[in-house]
Design an enzyme around this catalytic site. Sequence first.
Site, PDB file in Angstrom:
ATOM      1  CE  LYS A 113      -2.863  10.091 -18.670  1.00  0.00           C
ATOM      2  NZ  LYS A 113      -2.018  10.014 -19.831  1.00  0.00           N
ATOM      3  CE1 TYR A 153     -10.755 -13.305 -24.518  1.00  0.00           C
ATOM      4  CE2 TYR A 153     -12.079 -14.802 -22.828  1.00  0.00           C
ATOM      5  CZ  TYR A 153     -12.026 -13.705 -23.871  1.00  0.00           C
ATOM      6  OH  TYR A 153     -13.194 -13.062 -24.181  1.00  0.00           O
TER       7      TYR A 153
END
Length: 317
Positions: A113, A153
């Site tokens: 960003k 996970y």
Amino acid sequence: MGGTRLAHARVVVTGAAGFLGSHLTDALLSAGAEVVGIDNLLTGSLDNLAHLTREDRFRLLEHDVTGHIEVEGRVDLVLHAASPASPVDYLQLPIQTLKVGSLGTHNALGLAKDNRAAFLLFSTSEVYGDPDVHPQPETYRGNVDPVGPRGVYDEAKRFAEALTFAYHRTHGVPVHVVRIFNTYGPRMRMEDGRAVPNFVRQALAGEPLAVHGDGQQTRSLCYVDDLIAGMLAVLEHGVRGPINLGSRHEVTITQLADAVMDAVGVHPGIVHVDRPVDDPEVRCPDTSLARELLGWEAHMTLAEGLERTVAWYRRAA
Ligand code: UDP
């Protein structure tokens, strides 16, 4: 990010010392990009990057991406591969796995960003959990136990996908999400606990191959070069995804064990051992989207891919 832009791009690869991260780094350098790798070497290895010591267009920052990421100079693209990826690893490193999928993804997205860079998330077929739809299309929402042992996970990657799309919608970050199915090849750690390295190690030692349960569970195995070609195609075509990348050739784990024995050229047989909790019963990607949008599919046969992998393990041993 088209192919020509890739040639002049400055790319950050988190997890660059890992299995997929290091292969992708090689492919980016071959395409003419400059690569800044980041890795804390928790499951990655400097051996995977040793051939790049004298490469001017590559540097490695030894850093844990769960802490703020600082990269000097311009960044055009962030590829977020960092995470333990073997079930054995993420069961031993549950909190690190959750942190790299959440905090690590947050930091990697923040880096993208701030630099107005594009972002690619290495997601996984584990977002589908133990699937009750087969094969799995991208529209399938999955069957994951959030508090089961694999949840660390699976949920981390599901959260990472959600955060990636939130950065796209809120901040306009150009994003790509690839769901990677079982991939194998040179540089997978011999001790990483996954089926291919385990079976190769056992066959090379002349020991019986330890198959979990009755071995009738299935996986579809993609050779690493095919997978990397698919990822580059995702970048070149600017596909947002999520998009499945993997082989459609589904085999039982018993068939995989047989294929490894053939590739090694020894037949010590198999022994059946306990099956891990929540081990998915079947897994195979529906790759219609990749074929349609990228004209991509995996080509390497299992026999040839295993032969190359075994040759590498013999050299590395
Ligand atoms: N497996 C096995 N023996 C091993 C390692 C794995 O039978 O030494 C099985 C495992 O239970 C699973 C499949 O092989 O059903 C693939 O496991 P892997 O760890 O490679 O990846 P997963 O697809 O589970 O993430």
